[in-house]
Design an enzyme around this catalytic site. Sequence first.
Site, PDB file in Angstrom:
ATOM      1  N   SER A  97       0.824  -1.195   0.000  1.00  0.00           N
ATOM      2  CA  SER A  97       0.000   0.000   0.000  1.00  0.00           C
ATOM      3  C   SER A  97       0.871   1.262   0.000  1.00  0.00           C
ATOM      4  O   SER A  97       1.677   1.472  -0.902  1.00  0.00           O
ATOM      5  CB  SER A  97      -0.961  -0.046   1.192  1.00  0.00           C
ATOM      6  OG  SER A  97      -1.996   0.893   1.044  1.00  0.00           O
ATOM      7  N   ASP A 227      -9.435  -5.354  -4.745  1.00  0.00           N
ATOM      8  CA  ASP A 227      -8.874  -4.367  -3.829  1.00  0.00           C
ATOM      9  C   ASP A 227      -9.790  -3.141  -3.812  1.00  0.00           C
ATOM     10  O   ASP A 227      -9.928  -2.440  -4.812  1.00  0.00           O
ATOM     11  CB  ASP A 227      -7.466  -3.976  -4.290  1.00  0.00           C
ATOM     12  CG  ASP A 227      -6.699  -3.159  -3.256  1.00  0.00           C
ATOM     13  OD1 ASP A 227      -7.319  -2.310  -2.588  1.00  0.00           O
ATOM     14  OD2 ASP A 227      -5.480  -3.377  -3.124  1.00  0.00           O
ATOM     15  N   HIS A 256      -7.448  -5.840  -0.430  1.00  0.00           N
ATOM     16  CA  HIS A 256      -6.268  -5.003  -0.220  1.00  0.00           C
ATOM     17  C   HIS A 256      -5.310  -5.627   0.790  1.00  0.00           C
ATOM     18  O   HIS A 256      -4.102  -5.648   0.587  1.00  0.00           O
ATOM     19  CB  HIS A 256      -6.712  -3.615   0.257  1.00  0.00           C
ATOM     20  CG  HIS A 256      -5.597  -2.629   0.378  1.00  0.00           C
ATOM     21  ND1 HIS A 256      -4.835  -2.235  -0.702  1.00  0.00           N
ATOM     22  CD2 HIS A 256      -5.108  -1.952   1.456  1.00  0.00           C
ATOM     23  CE1 HIS A 256      -3.923  -1.362  -0.301  1.00  0.00           C
ATOM     24  NE2 HIS A 256      -4.070  -1.179   0.997  1.00  0.00           N
TER      25      HIS A 256
END
Length: 276
Positions: A97, A227, A256
Amino acid sequence: MGTVTTDDGTMIFYKDWGPRDGEPIVFHHGWPLSADDWDNQMLFFLAQGYRVIAHDRRGHGRSTQTATGHDMDTYAADVTALTDALDLRGAVHIGHSTGGGEVARYVARAQPGRVSKAVLVGAVPPLMLKTEANPGGLPMEVFDGFREGVAGNRAQSFIDIPSGPFYGFNRPGAQVSQGLIDNWWRQGMMGAANAHYECVAAFSETDFTEDLQQIEVPVLVAHGTDDQVVPYDDSAPLTVRLLKNGTLKSYEGYPHGMLSTHPEVLNPDILAFLRS
């Protein structure tokens, strides 16, 4: 465990496990978490003989809660301070991320010989924000919502995010893990509200196009097709096109936070890439 002090006096907390002469892997966590989010991966790769290192980004976890420096340039400079202090050479850098953005910026600027490979998992590059040049991005209102959550009721927001889109627990039939939700909340609340607030702009508005184009080492780009935080179509495929030596691996229906929900799949795949 230890700390490294940067040029502006910030203390960066880090974990460093495994043989000093082992191949080093450096893990970069997502927003608003800490090095603890990598516990599963650190134990897995430690058992494979690697030296595993993970740090808390400034303002996050156990690092200094600074008033300034909550931007990608400073995050990358903090990583440089850490890798220089530990004299890491030929290291693999793995980022999830926001940490994927941090990896892209650091690797693009790293001294020759410092980095051997990189892995971006559910990562924010090339650019999350919707602009004229990036029409598939997310509108500013999405990121204003994150900021409102931090400023308004951070404790509740840090329950709602992992309970819903982060791990895909809002999907029909999802196997909800209360432990993952609680651990996400614990990590988030360890950090500073100002750092979390300002980091939203860092992960959403930073354009990593030039960073990706400059990276010479092999890069694995891993992303779940479901995601809900960093949408697949505007991230992973675009990132791979910009890389000189990139490999895309897509995970159908994965969320995610797939490193935590599906480590039995992700860990061996990353290991195979490191050994390739």
